[in-house]
Design a protein around this motif. Structure first.
Motif, PDB file in Angstrom:
ATOM      1  N   ARG A 131       0.852  -1.192   0.000  1.00 14.50           N
ATOM      2  CA  ARG A 131       0.000   0.000   0.000  1.00 14.50           C
ATOM      3  C   ARG A 131       0.888   1.243   0.000  1.00 14.50           C
ATOM      4  N   GLY A 132       0.498   2.243  -0.782  1.00 14.16           N
ATOM      5  CA  GLY A 132       1.280   3.474  -0.850  1.00 14.16           C
ATOM      6  C   GLY A 132       2.407   3.380  -1.857  1.00 14.16           C
ATOM      7  N   SER A 133       3.423   4.209  -1.682  1.00 11.90           N
ATOM      8  CA  SER A 133       4.549   4.220  -2.624  1.00 11.90           C
ATOM      9  C   SER A 133       5.844   4.517  -1.880  1.00 11.90           C
ATOM     10  N   LEU A 134       6.931   3.974  -2.410  1.00 12.69           N
ATOM     11  CA  LEU A 134       8.246   4.073  -1.786  1.00 12.69           C
ATOM     12  C   LEU A 134       9.247   4.535  -2.832  1.00 12.69           C
ATOM     13  N   VAL A 135      10.021   5.561  -2.502  1.00  8.47           N
ATOM     14  CA  VAL A 135      11.021   6.082  -3.438  1.00  8.47           C
ATOM     15  C   VAL A 135      12.375   5.440  -3.160  1.00  8.47           C
ATOM     16  N   HIS A 136      12.949   4.849  -4.189  1.00  6.90           N
ATOM     17  CA  HIS A 136      14.271   4.210  -4.103  1.00  6.90           C
ATOM     18  C   HIS A 136      15.295   5.072  -4.830  1.00  6.90           C
ATOM     19  N   GLN A 137      16.465   5.263  -4.205  1.00  9.23           N
ATOM     20  CA  GLN A 137      17.613   5.905  -4.850  1.00  9.23           C
ATOM     21  C   GLN A 137      18.864   5.168  -4.418  1.00  9.23           C
ATOM     22  N   ASP A 138      19.799   4.916  -5.347  1.00  5.18           N
ATOM     23  CA  ASP A 138      21.012   4.202  -4.959  1.00  5.18           C
ATOM     24  C   ASP A 138      22.240   4.773  -5.647  1.00  5.18           C
ATOM     25  N   SER A 139      23.390   4.279  -5.206  1.00  6.60           N
ATOM     26  CA  SER A 139      24.669   4.820  -5.656  1.00  6.60           C
ATOM     27  C   SER A 139      25.060   4.357  -7.049  1.00  6.60           C
ATOM     28  N   THR A 140      24.277   3.469  -7.669  1.00  7.84           N
ATOM     29  CA  THR A 140      24.549   3.080  -9.051  1.00  7.84           C
ATOM     30  C   THR A 140      23.793   3.970 -10.038  1.00  7.84           C
ATOM     31  N   GLY A 141      23.028   4.939  -9.497  1.00  8.07           N
ATOM     32  CA  GLY A 141      22.309   5.868 -10.356  1.00  8.07           C
ATOM     33  C   GLY A 141      20.857   5.525 -10.591  1.00  8.07           C
ATOM     34  N   HIS A 142      20.368   4.440  -9.992  1.00  8.15           N
ATOM     35  CA  HIS A 142      18.977   4.064 -10.161  1.00  8.15           C
ATOM     36  C   HIS A 142      18.091   4.807  -9.171  1.00  8.15           C
ATOM     37  N   SER A 143      16.924   5.218  -9.632  1.00  7.12           N
ATOM     38  CA  SER A 143      15.930   5.838  -8.764  1.00  7.12           C
ATOM     39  C   SER A 143      14.554   5.588  -9.358  1.00  7.12           C
ATOM     40  N   GLY A 144      13.551   5.614  -8.502  1.00  4.77           N
ATOM     41  CA  GLY A 144      12.199   5.408  -8.993  1.00  4.77           C
ATOM     42  C   GLY A 144      11.231   5.200  -7.857  1.00  4.77           C
ATOM     43  N   VAL A 145       9.954   5.110  -8.204  1.00  6.57           N
ATOM     44  CA  VAL A 145       8.887   4.931  -7.235  1.00  6.57           C
ATOM     45  C   VAL A 145       8.389   3.486  -7.321  1.00  6.57           C
ATOM     46  N   ILE A 146       8.381   2.805  -6.183  1.00  4.00           N
ATOM     47  CA  ILE A 146       7.877   1.438  -6.101  1.00  4.00           C
ATOM     48  C   ILE A 146       6.465   1.482  -5.534  1.00  4.00           C
ATOM     49  N   TYR A 147       5.538   0.761  -6.157  1.00  6.50           N
ATOM     50  CA  TYR A 147       4.133   0.788  -5.757  1.00  6.50           C
ATOM     51  C   TYR A 147       3.559  -0.622  -5.877  1.00  6.50           C
ATOM     52  N   PRO A 148       2.336  -0.866  -5.388  1.00  8.36           N
ATOM     53  CA  PRO A 148       1.779  -2.214  -5.443  1.00  8.36           C
ATOM     54  C   PRO A 148       1.741  -2.774  -6.866  1.00  8.36           C
ATOM     55  N   GLY A 149       2.194  -4.018  -6.994  1.00  8.61           N
ATOM     56  CA  GLY A 149       2.226  -4.663  -8.301  1.00  8.61           C
ATOM     57  C   GLY A 149       3.515  -4.459  -9.065  1.00  8.61           C
ATOM     58  N   LEU A 150       4.465  -3.737  -8.478  1.00  6.58           N
ATOM     59  CA  LEU A 150       5.772  -3.527  -9.107  1.00  6.58           C
ATOM     60  C   LEU A 150       6.813  -4.365  -8.371  1.00  6.58           C
ATOM     61  N   ALA A 151       7.432  -5.297  -9.054  1.00  6.01           N
ATOM     62  CA  ALA A 151       8.491  -6.121  -8.463  1.00  6.01           C
ATOM     63  C   ALA A 151       9.809  -5.369  -8.548  1.00  6.01           C
ATOM     64  N   GLN A 152      10.569  -5.373  -7.436  1.00  2.00           N
ATOM     65  CA  GLN A 152      11.852  -4.659  -7.416  1.00  2.00           C
ATOM     66  C   GLN A 152      12.912  -5.493  -6.731  1.00  2.00           C
ATOM     67  N   ARG A 153      14.109  -5.507  -7.338  1.00  2.00           N
ATOM     68  CA  ARG A 153      15.256  -6.223  -6.766  1.00  2.00           C
ATOM     69  C   ARG A 153      16.493  -5.356  -6.839  1.00  2.00           C
ATOM     70  N   MET A 154      17.256  -5.373  -5.744  1.00  2.00           N
ATOM     71  CA  MET A 154      18.551  -4.706  -5.716  1.00  2.00           C
ATOM     72  C   MET A 154      19.595  -5.739  -5.324  1.00  2.00           C
TER      73      MET A 154
END
Length: 258
Positions: free
Chosen positions: A81-104
Motif C-alpha cells: 500500500r502506498g509508494s516508496l522512493v528508491h535511490q542508490d549509488s549506481t544511479g537508479h531511482s524510482g517509485v515502487i508501488y503495489p504490483g511492481l516487483a523490485q530487486r537490488m
C-alpha cells in the motif's frame, strides 16, 4: 555465506504467528521482523533456507530510511500500500508501488535510501503511509557487480494463481518478473479472492507469509495477516483464502550452512 543443497532429514511445518515477531517502533517506523534483525537477535531464529530477512514495514509520509550501505545480498521489496522512493549509488531511482516487483543486488557494495516522499518526484503531496515487505536472500556468488531491476506485474497477479515474482532458478528463466542472483531460490505471490486457492510448490525449504487477509492452509490451519509458515522437506499443501488475501512464498532448494 556458505550454503548447502543437502536434503533435509525430516519434514517439518513450523507456524509463526504475527504477534510472535520482534518489533521496532519509532516515530516514523512500525517494523515487524520475522527473523533476527538489528538489535533483535535470537540465535535460534537467524534464517530459513536462504531467507535472512522478512521485514513488514510501515513508514509515515515524508520519512524513511536514509542512505545506508549493503553488501553481498539480494534485496527484494514488495509494496502492499502506498509508494516508496528508491535511490542508490549506481544511479537508479524510482517509485515502487503495489504490483511492481523490485530487486537490488548489493554485490561488492551499494548505498541506497528508501523514503515515503514520492511527491518530490510527482509534484503532489500525500499524507498516506507506505506498507511494504522487504526480503533479503543470500546470493550464491559473493562480490558481484551491484545491480537493480524492476517490472510491473499487476496484470499477472489479477489471474489469481501463484505468480513468479523473483527467481534465479533455471526453470524460471524468461518466466519470472525479475531475476535474483541465487539459482536455488524463487519468490511467488498470489492475490486471492475469498474462496480462491493455490497449491504450494514442492521444495526442501518453503517460507509462506500472509501479507494481507486470511487463509486456511492444509496441515497448518487458519492463518491471519502477518502469520508465516516455515516448511522443511515438504510442499504441495493447498491454501484457500477465507477473505481477500495476498500470500508470498519463497521456494528454496538450498539453505545457509552452519
Amino acid at each position: 555465506m556458505k550454503t548447502s543443497t543437502a536434503k533435509p532429514r525430516r519434514e517439518l511445518i513450523d507456524v509463526r504467528y504475527a504477534d510472535e515477531r520482534a518489533k521496532t517502533r519509532i516515530g516514523w517506523l512500525d517494523s515487524k521482523h520475522s527473523f533476527s534483525f538489528g538489535r533483535h537477535y535470537d540465535p535460534r531464529n537467524t534464517h530459513h533456507g536462504l531467507l535472512l530477512v522478512n521485514n513488514d514495514d510501515i513508514v509515515k509520509p515524508g520519512m524513511g530510511f536514509e542512505t545506508h550501505p549493503h553488501r553481498d545480498m539480494e534485496i527484494v521489496t514488495w509494496v502492499l500500500r502506498g509508494s516508496l522512493v528508491h535511490q542508490d549509488s549506481t544511479g537508479h531511482s524510482g517509485v515502487i508501488y503495489p504490483g511492481l516487483a523490485q530487486r537490488m543486488s548489493a554485490g561488492t557494495g551499494i548505498l541506497h535510501s528508501e523514503k515515503n516522499d514520492s511527491w518530490r518526484l510527482e509534484g503532489h503531496k500525500h499524507a498516506d503511509p507506505v506498507h511494504f515487505i522487504q526480503m533479503w536472500v543470500v546470493p550464491d556468488t559473493d562480490g558481484i557487480k551491484p545491480g537493480y531491476e524492476q517490472l510491473e506485474i499487476d496484470d499477472e497477479l489479477l489471474r489469481g494463481g501463484l505468480v513468479t515474482v523473483a527467481s534465479g532458478m533455471k526453470q524460471h528463466d524468461g518466466a519470472s518478473a525479475i531475476r535474483i542472483k541465487n539459482r536455488h531460490a524463487a519468490l511467488h505471490v498470489a492475490r486471492l479472492e475469498a474462496g480462491g486457492s493455490v497449491a504450494l510448490p514442492h521444495a526442501p525449504y518453503l517460507h509462506l507469509f500472509v501479507a494481507r487477509g486470511s487463509v486456511a492452509m492444509e496441515q497448518a490451519g487458519t492463518l491471519a495477516e502477518g502469520d508465516a509458515v516455515r516448511l522443511t522437506g515438504s510442499g504441495g499443501q493447498r491454501i484457500t483464502a477465507s477473505a481477500p488475501a495476498e500470500v508470498m512464498t519463497w521456494e528454496m532448494h538450498a539453505t545457509i550452512a552452519g
